[in-house]
Design a protein around this motif. Structure first.
Motif, PDB file in Angstrom:
ATOM      1  N   ALA A   1       0.857  -1.460  -0.215  1.00 47.95           N
ATOM      2  CA  ALA A   1       0.187   0.364  -0.099  1.00 47.95           C
ATOM      3  C   ALA A   1       0.476   1.082  -0.507  1.00 47.95           C
ATOM      4  N   GLY A   2       1.912   1.502   0.557  1.00 47.86           N
ATOM      5  CA  GLY A   2       2.484   2.689   1.039  1.00 47.86           C
ATOM      6  C   GLY A   2       4.426   1.884   1.335  1.00 47.86           C
ATOM      7  N   CYS A   3       5.047   3.490   1.251  1.00 54.85           N
ATOM      8  CA  CYS A   3       6.341   2.778   1.820  1.00 54.85           C
ATOM      9  C   CYS A   3       6.276   4.409   2.541  1.00 54.85           C
ATOM     10  N   VAL A   4       7.574   4.373   3.879  1.00 59.81           N
ATOM     11  CA  VAL A   4       7.805   5.293   4.866  1.00 59.81           C
ATOM     12  C   VAL A   4       8.977   5.392   5.373  1.00 59.81           C
ATOM     13  N   VAL A   5       9.742   6.686   5.446  1.00 68.04           N
ATOM     14  CA  VAL A   5      11.323   6.755   5.546  1.00 68.04           C
ATOM     15  C   VAL A   5      11.434   8.124   6.253  1.00 68.04           C
ATOM     16  N   LEU A   6      12.418   7.789   7.230  1.00 65.33           N
ATOM     17  CA  LEU A   6      12.762   8.879   7.792  1.00 65.33           C
ATOM     18  C   LEU A   6      14.114   8.863   7.564  1.00 65.33           C
ATOM     19  N   GLY A   7      14.178  10.900   6.724  1.00 63.26           N
ATOM     20  CA  GLY A   7      15.237  11.235   6.431  1.00 63.26           C
ATOM     21  C   GLY A   7      15.596  12.232   6.030  1.00 63.26           C
ATOM     22  N   ASP A   8      16.176  12.927   4.792  1.00 62.91           N
ATOM     23  CA  ASP A   8      16.573  13.816   4.059  1.00 62.91           C
ATOM     24  C   ASP A   8      15.303  13.672   3.595  1.00 62.91           C
ATOM     25  N   PRO A   9      14.656  15.072   3.367  1.00 62.74           N
ATOM     26  CA  PRO A   9      13.384  15.319   2.570  1.00 62.74           C
ATOM     27  C   PRO A   9      13.912  15.181   1.262  1.00 62.74           C
ATOM     28  N   ASN A  10      15.039  16.345   0.880  1.00 67.58           N
ATOM     29  CA  ASN A  10      15.782  16.406  -0.488  1.00 67.58           C
ATOM     30  C   ASN A  10      16.184  15.312  -1.232  1.00 67.58           C
TER      31      ASN A  10
ATOM     32  N   ASP B   1       7.611  12.836  18.056  1.00 67.95           N
ATOM     33  CA  ASP B   1       8.303  13.951  17.906  1.00 67.95           C
ATOM     34  C   ASP B   1       9.232  14.189  16.650  1.00 67.95           C
ATOM     35  N   VAL B   2       8.970  13.686  15.577  1.00 64.64           N
ATOM     36  CA  VAL B   2      10.137  13.293  14.813  1.00 64.64           C
ATOM     37  C   VAL B   2       9.405  14.978  14.162  1.00 64.64           C
ATOM     38  N   PRO B   3      10.276  16.191  13.377  1.00 62.73           N
ATOM     39  CA  PRO B   3       9.717  17.023  12.372  1.00 62.73           C
ATOM     40  C   PRO B   3       9.460  16.612  11.515  1.00 62.73           C
ATOM     41  N   PRO B   4       7.746  16.747  10.431  1.00 63.89           N
ATOM     42  CA  PRO B   4       6.814  15.621   9.768  1.00 63.89           C
ATOM     43  C   PRO B   4       7.740  16.204   8.534  1.00 63.89           C
ATOM     44  N   GLU B   5       8.823  16.886   8.296  1.00 61.78           N
ATOM     45  CA  GLU B   5       9.417  17.030   7.081  1.00 61.78           C
ATOM     46  C   GLU B   5      10.048  15.897   6.886  1.00 61.78           C
ATOM     47  N   TYR B   6      11.081  15.132   7.555  1.00 61.84           N
ATOM     48  CA  TYR B   6      11.721  14.210   7.572  1.00 61.84           C
ATOM     49  C   TYR B   6      11.421  12.841   7.556  1.00 61.84           C
ATOM     50  N   PHE B   7       9.757  12.968   7.907  1.00 67.47           N
ATOM     51  CA  PHE B   7       9.203  11.324   8.021  1.00 67.47           C
ATOM     52  C   PHE B   7       8.388  11.794   7.151  1.00 67.47           C
ATOM     53  N   GLN B   8       8.228  11.023   5.987  1.00 65.37           N
ATOM     54  CA  GLN B   8       8.338  10.980   4.557  1.00 65.37           C
ATOM     55  C   GLN B   8       7.212   9.886   4.293  1.00 65.37           C
ATOM     56  N   SER B   9       6.901   9.974   3.424  1.00 69.59           N
ATOM     57  CA  SER B   9       5.657   8.715   2.568  1.00 69.59           C
ATOM     58  C   SER B   9       5.306   8.435   1.460  1.00 69.59           C
ATOM     59  N   MET B  10       5.164   7.890   0.717  1.00 72.64           N
ATOM     60  CA  MET B  10       4.531   7.552  -0.485  1.00 72.64           C
ATOM     61  C   MET B  10       3.826   5.998  -1.023  1.00 72.64           C
ATOM     62  N   ILE B  11       2.675   6.200  -1.028  1.00 74.04           N
ATOM     63  CA  ILE B  11       1.367   5.783  -1.265  1.00 74.04           C
ATOM     64  C   ILE B  11       1.777   4.965  -3.224  1.00 74.04           C
ATOM     65  N   LEU B  12       1.059   3.116  -2.443  1.00 70.05           N
ATOM     66  CA  LEU B  12       1.863   2.651  -3.725  1.00 70.05           C
ATOM     67  C   LEU B  12       0.747   2.557  -4.484  1.00 70.05           C
ATOM     68  N   LEU B  13      -0.208   2.148  -3.763  1.00 69.11           N
ATOM     69  CA  LEU B  13      -1.791   1.430  -4.020  1.00 69.11           C
ATOM     70  C   LEU B  13      -2.630   2.084  -3.090  1.00 69.11           C
TER      71      LEU B  13
END
Length: 165
Positions: A110-119, A136-148
């Motif tokens: 369904a999707g994937c998350v990653v904690l890291g450099d947004p750039n 409490d990770v700042p939202p810009e560093y916790f990112q996601s991608m919807i796959l399905l």
């Protein structure tokens, strides 16, 4: 270079590579090698890919299941990603991540998350525009991608292997 799935013979080489790749990195807890080992031992390495060159493992990426609000919704976490220190910034990590995401899509994730450099992760399609949280990770560093399917929302929990020391 050969990009392939990890085999049991790669285990100690992946550990050495991961430890070396994160040695001294400011953003690192220096536990990435232990995390990969704990995920492997728990059977939670859904996708574990390596790049091999001249019979040497020079890159590795791990994908493992995550929970959202305590439920398995078919989402996965990307990481750690390790590349031999002398070869970093040469496209090996990109190739590993792209292939791992392709395999997740093929498996119907369904999707994937990653904690890291947004750039860095934006190039793969990850965004911070979501309703997923990780402590409490700042939202810009916790990112996601919807796959399905539809976007998910809630608190993400990584596999307990991420607590390895």
């Amino acid at each position: 270079m050969i990009l392939r799935s990890e085999t049991p013979a790669d285990t100690s080489l992946v550990r050495s590579l991961t430890d070396a790749a994160f040695n001294g990195a400011a953003h690192s807890s220096q536990t990435e090698g232990a995390i990969v080992a704990a995920l492997r031992q728990a059977g939670a390495l859904t996708i574990s890919l390596v790049v091999e060159q001249d019979d040497t493992i020079i890159g590795h990426v791990a994908f493992s299941p995550v929970l959202i609000d305590g439920e398995d919704l078919g989402w996965f976490g990307l990481g750690p990603v390790s590349v031999s220190p002398s070869l970093q910034r040469g496209g090996i990590g990109i190739a590993l991540i792209e292939e791992g995401l392709r395999l997740l899509k093929h498996r119907g994730a369904a999707g994937c998350v990653v904690l890291g450099d947004p750039n860095y992760y934006r190039r793969f399609g990850f965004t911070s525009d979501h309703a997923l949280r990780y402590g409490d990770v700042p939202p810009e560093y916790f990112q996601s991608m919807i796959l399905l399917g539809d976007p998910a929302k809630g608190e993400v929990t990584y596999h307990e292997g991420f607590e390895a020391r």
